[in-house]
Design an enzyme around this catalytic site. Structure first.
Site, PDB file in Angstrom:
ATOM      1  N   GLY A   9      -9.173 -43.595 -30.059  1.00 43.21           N
ATOM      2  CA  GLY A   9     -10.409 -44.402 -29.972  1.00 43.21           C
ATOM      3  C   GLY A   9     -10.646 -45.200 -31.241  1.00 43.21           C
ATOM      4  O   GLY A   9     -11.730 -45.147 -31.818  1.00 43.21           O
ATOM      5  N   VAL A  60      -7.263 -40.621 -23.293  1.00 43.27           N
ATOM      6  CA  VAL A  60      -6.949 -39.287 -23.833  1.00 43.27           C
ATOM      7  C   VAL A  60      -7.215 -38.159 -22.839  1.00 43.27           C
ATOM      8  O   VAL A  60      -6.699 -37.058 -22.993  1.00 43.27           O
ATOM      9  CB  VAL A  60      -7.691 -38.995 -25.165  1.00 43.27           C
ATOM     10  N   ASN A  86     -10.753 -38.788 -32.371  1.00 47.91           N
ATOM     11  CA  ASN A  86     -12.060 -39.441 -32.517  1.00 47.91           C
ATOM     12  C   ASN A  86     -12.636 -39.936 -31.188  1.00 47.91           C
ATOM     13  O   ASN A  86     -13.849 -40.023 -31.043  1.00 47.91           O
ATOM     14  CB  ASN A  86     -11.903 -40.624 -33.493  1.00 47.91           C
ATOM     15  N   TYR A 151     -23.350 -34.012 -23.556  1.00 52.07           N
ATOM     16  CA  TYR A 151     -22.680 -34.431 -24.804  1.00 52.07           C
ATOM     17  C   TYR A 151     -22.725 -33.297 -25.828  1.00 52.07           C
ATOM     18  O   TYR A 151     -21.714 -32.980 -26.466  1.00 52.07           O
ATOM     19  CB  TYR A 151     -23.384 -35.690 -25.325  1.00 52.07           C
ATOM     20  N   ALA A 153     -22.980 -30.124 -25.285  1.00 53.12           N
ATOM     21  CA  ALA A 153     -22.068 -29.058 -24.849  1.00 53.12           C
ATOM     22  C   ALA A 153     -20.639 -29.396 -25.273  1.00 53.12           C
ATOM     23  O   ALA A 153     -19.898 -28.537 -25.773  1.00 53.12           O
ATOM     24  CB  ALA A 153     -22.142 -28.891 -23.329  1.00 53.12           C
ATOM     25  N   LYS A 155     -19.636 -31.306 -27.745  1.00 57.24           N
ATOM     26  CA  LYS A 155     -19.422 -31.318 -29.195  1.00 57.24           C
ATOM     27  C   LYS A 155     -19.500 -29.903 -29.791  1.00 57.24           C
ATOM     28  O   LYS A 155     -18.803 -29.608 -30.761  1.00 57.24           O
ATOM     29  CB  LYS A 155     -20.411 -32.281 -29.867  1.00 57.24           C
TER      30      LYS A 155
HETATM   31  P1  NAP Z   1     -17.727 -46.247 -29.917  1.00 59.72           P
HETATM   32  O1  NAP Z   1     -18.124 -47.287 -30.888  1.00 59.72           O
HETATM   33  O2  NAP Z   1     -18.330 -46.201 -28.562  1.00 59.72           O
HETATM   34  O3  NAP Z   1     -16.110 -46.332 -29.772  1.00 59.72           O
HETATM   35  C1  NAP Z   1     -15.471 -45.444 -28.901  1.00 59.72           C
HETATM   36  C2  NAP Z   1     -13.981 -45.578 -29.086  1.00 59.72           C
HETATM   37  O4  NAP Z   1     -13.347 -44.594 -28.248  1.00 59.72           O
HETATM   38  C3  NAP Z   1     -13.439 -46.922 -28.636  1.00 59.72           C
HETATM   39  O5  NAP Z   1     -12.320 -47.240 -29.445  1.00 59.72           O
HETATM   40  C4  NAP Z   1     -13.010 -46.663 -27.191  1.00 59.72           C
HETATM   41  O6  NAP Z   1     -11.954 -47.545 -26.748  1.00 59.72           O
HETATM   42  C5  NAP Z   1     -12.464 -45.259 -27.333  1.00 59.72           C
HETATM   43  N1  NAP Z   1     -12.425 -44.471 -26.106  1.00 59.72           N
HETATM   44  C6  NAP Z   1     -13.449 -44.147 -25.269  1.00 59.72           C
HETATM   45  N2  NAP Z   1     -12.999 -43.375 -24.258  1.00 59.72           N
HETATM   46  C7  NAP Z   1     -11.665 -43.198 -24.467  1.00 59.72           C
HETATM   47  C8  NAP Z   1     -10.651 -42.498 -23.785  1.00 59.72           C
HETATM   48  N3  NAP Z   1     -10.901 -41.816 -22.664  1.00 59.72           N
HETATM   49  N4  NAP Z   1      -9.389 -42.546 -24.276  1.00 59.72           N
HETATM   50  C9  NAP Z   1      -9.107 -43.227 -25.408  1.00 59.72           C
HETATM   51  N5  NAP Z   1     -10.038 -43.904 -26.114  1.00 59.72           N
HETATM   52  C10 NAP Z   1     -11.302 -43.887 -25.637  1.00 59.72           C
HETATM   53  O7  NAP Z   1     -17.934 -44.768 -30.499  1.00 59.72           O
HETATM   54  P2  NAP Z   1     -18.264 -44.281 -32.007  1.00 59.72           P
HETATM   55  O8  NAP Z   1     -19.716 -44.331 -32.197  1.00 59.72           O
HETATM   56  O9  NAP Z   1     -17.356 -44.945 -32.957  1.00 59.72           O
HETATM   57  O10 NAP Z   1     -17.876 -42.730 -31.844  1.00 59.72           O
HETATM   58  C11 NAP Z   1     -16.611 -42.222 -32.241  1.00 59.72           C
HETATM   59  C12 NAP Z   1     -16.676 -40.705 -32.234  1.00 59.72           C
HETATM   60  O11 NAP Z   1     -17.718 -40.271 -33.111  1.00 59.72           O
HETATM   61  C13 NAP Z   1     -17.007 -40.098 -30.857  1.00 59.72           C
HETATM   62  O12 NAP Z   1     -16.295 -38.902 -30.691  1.00 59.72           O
HETATM   63  C14 NAP Z   1     -18.493 -39.821 -30.970  1.00 59.72           C
HETATM   64  O13 NAP Z   1     -18.892 -38.795 -30.092  1.00 59.72           O
HETATM   65  C15 NAP Z   1     -18.612 -39.432 -32.426  1.00 59.72           C
HETATM   66  N6  NAP Z   1     -19.951 -39.581 -32.982  1.00 59.72           N
HETATM   67  C16 NAP Z   1     -20.555 -40.806 -33.067  1.00 59.72           C
HETATM   68  C17 NAP Z   1     -21.831 -40.902 -33.622  1.00 59.72           C
HETATM   69  C18 NAP Z   1     -22.567 -42.222 -33.770  1.00 59.72           C
HETATM   70  O14 NAP Z   1     -23.760 -42.196 -34.166  1.00 59.72           O
HETATM   71  N7  NAP Z   1     -21.952 -43.360 -33.525  1.00 59.72           N
HETATM   72  C19 NAP Z   1     -22.470 -39.755 -34.091  1.00 59.72           C
HETATM   73  C20 NAP Z   1     -21.831 -38.531 -33.969  1.00 59.72           C
HETATM   74  C21 NAP Z   1     -20.562 -38.463 -33.428  1.00 59.72           C
HETATM   75  P3  NAP Z   1     -12.294 -49.016 -26.082  1.00 59.72           P
HETATM   76  O15 NAP Z   1     -12.726 -49.896 -27.218  1.00 59.72           O
HETATM   77  O16 NAP Z   1     -10.992 -49.420 -25.494  1.00 59.72           O
HETATM   78  O17 NAP Z   1     -13.388 -48.800 -25.099  1.00 59.72           O
END
Ligand code: NAP
Length: 242
Positions: A9, A60, A86, A151, A153, A155
């Site tokens: 991701g 994934v 990620n 979500y 659950a 994490k």
């Molecule tokens: P984001 O901006 O929505 O980006 C998600 C990324 O994951 C994108 O590159 C997307 O690819 C890819 N993706 C989604 N589903 C996928 C799959 N099934 N297989 C492969 N790739 C996939 O998310 P983010 O905010 O950067 O979050 C990244 C991680 O941090 C996640 O695990 C999230 O739960 C965690 N997190 C985020 C926050 C926050 O505040 N942002 C806080 C806590 C934890 P495409 O571009 O091709 O769609």
């Protein structure tokens, strides 16, 4: 020979910042995405200014996709030293509105997605006697979040999986840690009302929403020898929120 990191991701958001940070610091990087080929290509182009990167489409949650991605990565770079799991999805809605399909999809991507990568890279890491796995969890994997039960659950499961795996593979030279980001400015915040984000910001000790690079720096630390005696830990990176 440069080390290689695979970041799931990494076309956008936190994953992209991690991929770029590793690339700028000399790693070869495998950039993974599910849909957004253009953003993945942009990430690769930036990294190619510093080291080498390839983009690989793979969902994934599908083990066959993950196997294909790992094969492509090994063909290109020979070996993978660091995995950053990620890729993740979230859904903000009342729990009694969450369908079984939605609940299942969140676990499939956020939890099974990590296992699919781990299961298929571990034989290589075990035979080399080294490896580094970093799983991106969330503060909502430490404390529950209202309207994000599915979500949360997933994490909590990531944090548990990380700790269990670290105990299993530590003596084989493999370290496994997770990072729990707080509120980070990415597309994932889209759909959350401005008012809600503002009230979250007010609760953050450092008084600001996090940037993706705040997480990338900690991931880089966990991948480095600076953290040689750290394993099985969940590092909360939330600006002092929980
Ligand atoms: P984001 O901006 O929505 O980006 C998600 C990324 O994951 C994108 O590159 C997307 O690819 C890819 N993706 C989604 N589903 C996928 C799959 N099934 N297989 C492969 N790739 C996939 O998310 P983010 O905010 O950067 O979050 C990244 C991680 O941090 C996640 O695990 C999230 O739960 C965690 N997190 C985020 C926050 C926050 O505040 N942002 C806080 C806590 C934890 P495409 O571009 O091709 O769609």
């Amino acid at each position: 020979m440069n080390k290689t990191a695979l970041v799931t991701g990494s076309s956008r958001g936190i994953g992209r910042a991690i991929a770029e940070y590793f690339g700028k610091n000399g790693y070869n990087v495998v950039v993974n995405y599910i849909k957004n080929a253009e953003k993945a290509r942009e990430t690769v182009d930036i990294i190619n200014g510093y080291s080498r990167a390839i983009a690989v489409q793979a969902d994934v949650s599908k083990e066959e996709d993950v196997k294909r991605m790992l094969d492509k990565a090994k063909l290109e770079f020979g070996k993978i030293d660091v995995i950053v799991n990620n890729a993740g999805i979230c859904r903000y809605e009342l729990t009694d509105m969450t369908t079984a399909d939605t609940f299942g999809r969140i676990q499939d991507v956020n939890v099974c997605g990590i296992h699919n990568v781990v299961k298929n890279i571990l034989p290589d890491m075990l035979s080399k006697g080294e490896g580094n796995i970093i799983n991106i969890a969330s503060i909502w994997g430490v404390k529950g979040s209202s309207m994000e039960a599915a979500y949360s659950a997933s994490k909590f499961a990531v944090v548990g999986y990380t700790n269990a795996l670290a105990r299993e593979v530590g003596r084989s030279g493999i370290r496994v840690n997770s990072i729990s980001p707080g509120v980070i400015a990415t597309d994932m915040l889209q759909g959350i009302e401005e008012e809600t984000i503002e009230s979250l910001r007010e609760e953050i000790a450092l008084g600001r929403i996090g940037e993706p690079e705040d997480i990338a720096k900690v991931a880089y630390f966990l991948a480095s020898d600076m953290s040689a005696y750290v394993t099985g830990q969940n590092i909360v990176v939330d600006g002092g929120f929980i």
